[in-house]
Every structure is written in C-alpha cells, then in structure tokens.
Write an enzyme that holds these catalytic residues in place. Structure first.
Site, PDB file in Angstrom:
ATOM      1  N   CYS A   1       0.857  -1.185   0.000  1.00 25.59           N
ATOM      2  CA  CYS A   1       0.000   0.000   0.000  1.00 25.59           C
ATOM      3  C   CYS A   1       0.889   1.230   0.000  1.00 25.59           C
ATOM      4  O   CYS A   1       1.872   1.280   0.747  1.00 25.59           O
ATOM      5  CB  CYS A   1      -0.893  -0.014   1.241  1.00 25.59           C
ATOM      6  SG  CYS A   1      -1.964   1.433   1.371  1.00 25.59           S
TER       7      CYS A   1
ATOM      8  N   HIS B   1      -8.963  -3.821  -2.027  1.00 25.64           N
ATOM      9  CA  HIS B   1      -8.010  -3.002  -1.264  1.00 25.64           C
ATOM     10  C   HIS B   1      -8.438  -1.529  -1.283  1.00 25.64           C
ATOM     11  O   HIS B   1      -8.469  -0.874  -0.235  1.00 25.64           O
ATOM     12  CB  HIS B   1      -6.607  -3.188  -1.873  1.00 25.64           C
ATOM     13  CG  HIS B   1      -5.533  -2.376  -1.233  1.00 25.64           C
ATOM     14  ND1 HIS B   1      -4.457  -2.937  -0.575  1.00 25.64           N
ATOM     15  CD2 HIS B   1      -5.352  -1.036  -1.145  1.00 25.64           C
ATOM     16  CE1 HIS B   1      -3.680  -1.972  -0.108  1.00 25.64           C
ATOM     17  NE2 HIS B   1      -4.188  -0.799  -0.451  1.00 25.64           N
ATOM     18  N   GLU B   2      -8.777  -1.022  -2.458  1.00 25.23           N
ATOM     19  CA  GLU B   2      -9.131   0.405  -2.568  1.00 25.23           C
ATOM     20  C   GLU B   2     -10.461   0.701  -1.883  1.00 25.23           C
ATOM     21  O   GLU B   2     -10.615   1.747  -1.235  1.00 25.23           O
ATOM     22  CB  GLU B   2      -9.165   0.853  -4.032  1.00 25.23           C
ATOM     23  CG  GLU B   2      -7.834   0.748  -4.778  1.00 25.23           C
ATOM     24  CD  GLU B   2      -6.662   1.355  -4.036  1.00 25.23           C
ATOM     25  OE1 GLU B   2      -6.833   2.370  -3.323  1.00 25.23           O
ATOM     26  OE2 GLU B   2      -5.551   0.803  -4.146  1.00 25.23           O
TER      27      GLU B   2
ATOM     28  N   HIS C   1     -10.080   1.263   1.744  1.00 25.35           N
ATOM     29  CA  HIS C   1      -9.619   2.620   2.095  1.00 25.35           C
ATOM     30  C   HIS C   1     -10.798   3.567   2.316  1.00 25.35           C
ATOM     31  O   HIS C   1     -10.714   4.485   3.130  1.00 25.35           O
ATOM     32  CB  HIS C   1      -8.748   3.203   0.971  1.00 25.35           C
ATOM     33  CG  HIS C   1      -7.306   2.803   1.036  1.00 25.35           C
ATOM     34  ND1 HIS C   1      -6.493   3.085   2.114  1.00 25.35           N
ATOM     35  CD2 HIS C   1      -6.519   2.156   0.144  1.00 25.35           C
ATOM     36  CE1 HIS C   1      -5.269   2.633   1.882  1.00 25.35           C
ATOM     37  NE2 HIS C   1      -5.257   2.054   0.685  1.00 25.35           N
TER      38      HIS C   1
HETATM   39 NI    NI Z   1      -3.571   1.169  -0.202  1.00 25.80          NI
END
Ligand code: NI
Length: 203
Positions: free
Chosen positions: A115, A157-158, A161
């Site tokens: 990341c 993953h995004e 966030h």
């Molecule tokens: Ni990330």
C-alpha cells in the site's frame, strides 16, 4: 501534468486514513473540482507508482478511487509471476460510491500486497477471487462490473480505504516483510513454502 500536480500520499498513523469517506453526488462527480482531483490522483498513482489510489490517501474524505494495471505496472514481474497473480490489463477506472458483492463465495486467494500508505512493507492478504462492483464512473453514470484475480484484489483493497480500513487490518501478520527482503528471499516462491518458513496459515 507536471510534478506540481502530484498530491502527497498520507502514511499510516494519519487519522484521515481511518475515517469513513462520504459519498459524492453525480453532479459533484461532474464538477471541475472533482474532475481535477481525479486527474491529479491519476498522475499521483502513476508517479508513485501504484495500481490504485483512494481519495482518503490524499487527504480527501470522499468515496472515490482510481485503479489501473498493465505492463507498465508489472514490468518487474516475469511472466510466470504475473500469471500466478492473475494480473490482467485493467484499464484506467474511476469508482465513485462503490460497493461490491462477492461472486466467488468461499474462494479466497492469498498473495503479497502493499500500500502506498504503508511504505516499505508488504504482506499476505487473502481476498475474494471475484467481486461484482456497483459504482458511479467518472461521468457520474452507473457502472456495474465484475473483477477477478488481481484486479479484484485491487478493488477490494481500494474500497477498504473508503471505509478507513488498511490491508494491515487483514494481513497475515507473520507474513509481513520489508520490500527488500521480499525481493531477495521470497519473490517467485510458492506461497505454501513462504507460509511454512514464516509460520502463517493458508486459508
Ligand atoms: Ni492502499
């Protein structure tokens, strides 16, 4: 786009990365402010370099992420490593207010990921193999798209966030490695061997 357009990327420990982001209206997406932010996020992702960037990482608590993967991003991998990860061409994609449902129920895949907000480290995360995403695109129009393999990992993953979740919250902690040690010791090795040596379980 010149370097002055690049945004700085927040690192873990910054509370902005832990706050849920707010949704955007379609009108907001089409506004010059958000269009400009999308372009700057794209340039910042390329410059980092990375395959995804979420607005909270550049200090904007908005449900907006950009993604892209392709030969430019995977040039450090040989063909067998790319295939093992199921890294396929993912054209530049903007996701606004995204949600996903799991298509591959019960099928998770473990791989090292990193990341931009956790510099210098990498670790194994088990992710769903295939997800169906509903979102708005960069024109504020509805989009539904299925992502599999590595693109599905980037998406998950995004999207994390956008709800204040980092991969560190999901990582097999005993797999954690510096990027240097990963490159020297583990790149190209099968995950079961790494799991045995470092002492983490495969799912
Ligand atoms: Ni990330």
């Amino acid at each position: 786009m010149d370097d002055a357009d690049l945004l700085s990327i927040l690192a873990c420990g910054n509370p902005m990365l832990r706050r849920p982001a707010r949704a955007l209206t379609a009108d907001e997406v089409r506004s010059s402010v958000i269009q400009r932010l999308i372009e700057r996020m794209r340039a910042t992702m390329y410059g980092a370099p990375g395959v995804g960037l979420a607005a909270p990482q550049v200090g904007e608590a908005l449900q907006l992420a950009v993604l892209e993967d392709g030969p430019r991003q995977w040039s450090h991998l040989d063909e067998s490593e790319r295939m093992a990860r199921e890294r396929e061409i993912l054209p530049f994609t903007v996701l606004v207010n995204p949600t996903y449902e799991v298509v591959s129920e019960g099928r998770t895949v473990g791989f090292y990921e990193g990341c931009l907000s956790v510099p210098g480290l990498t670790g194994v995360v088990f992710r769903h193999h295939t997800v169906r995403v509903s979102a708005l695109d960069e024109r504020g129009e509805s989009l539904t798209q299925v992502f599999s393999g590595w693109p599905a990992r980037i998406v998950q993953h995004e999207l994390d966030h956008l709800s204040g979740v980092l991969y560190l919250d999901r990582v097999e902690s005993r797999s954690m490695s510096t990027v240097e040690n990963f490159a020297q010791l583990w790149a190209g090795h099968p995950l079961d061997e790494i799991a045995r040596e470092l002492g983490f379980a495969e799912h």
